[in-house]
Design a protein around this motif. Sequence first.
Motif, PDB file in Angstrom:
ATOM      1  N   ALA A   1       0.821  -1.210   0.000  1.00  8.39           N
ATOM      2  CA  ALA A   1       0.000   0.000   0.000  1.00  8.39           C
ATOM      3  C   ALA A   1       0.851   1.255   0.000  1.00  8.39           C
ATOM      4  O   ALA A   1       0.435   2.299  -0.496  1.00  8.39           O
ATOM      5  N   SER A   2       2.063   1.141   0.545  1.00  5.80           N
ATOM      6  CA  SER A   2       2.970   2.289   0.590  1.00  5.80           C
ATOM      7  C   SER A   2       3.787   2.436  -0.681  1.00  5.80           C
ATOM      8  O   SER A   2       4.616   3.341  -0.774  1.00  5.80           O
ATOM      9  N   GLY A   3       3.599   1.531  -1.627  1.00  6.99           N
ATOM     10  CA  GLY A   3       4.347   1.587  -2.873  1.00  6.99           C
ATOM     11  C   GLY A   3       5.706   0.940  -2.789  1.00  6.99           C
ATOM     12  O   GLY A   3       6.519   1.078  -3.692  1.00  6.99           O
ATOM     13  N   GLY A   4       5.970   0.203  -1.709  1.00  3.10           N
ATOM     14  CA  GLY A   4       7.269  -0.408  -1.518  1.00  3.10           C
ATOM     15  C   GLY A   4       7.399  -1.801  -2.121  1.00  3.10           C
ATOM     16  O   GLY A   4       8.404  -2.453  -1.945  1.00  3.10           O
ATOM     17  N   LEU A   5       6.374  -2.266  -2.819  1.00  2.00           N
ATOM     18  CA  LEU A   5       6.385  -3.602  -3.379  1.00  2.00           C
ATOM     19  C   LEU A   5       5.969  -3.497  -4.836  1.00  2.00           C
ATOM     20  O   LEU A   5       4.928  -2.968  -5.145  1.00  2.00           O
TER      21      LEU A   5
END
Length: 54
Positions: A48-52
Amino acid sequence: MEDLPGGRVRILAQETQIGRPAAELARQIPNPMLNGHQAWLDGLVRAASGGLSA
């Protein structure tokens, strides 16, 4: 999943420890079922944080 104020989300996760294999896992310390669920939640946060990436 529930939208909350302030850009937050609440996730309710339930686990069912039914059967002999699940009962044996539930007795282990640290509990691999709890740790697995926490890892899943941590992965949701990263995604959700854009880290994946997909």
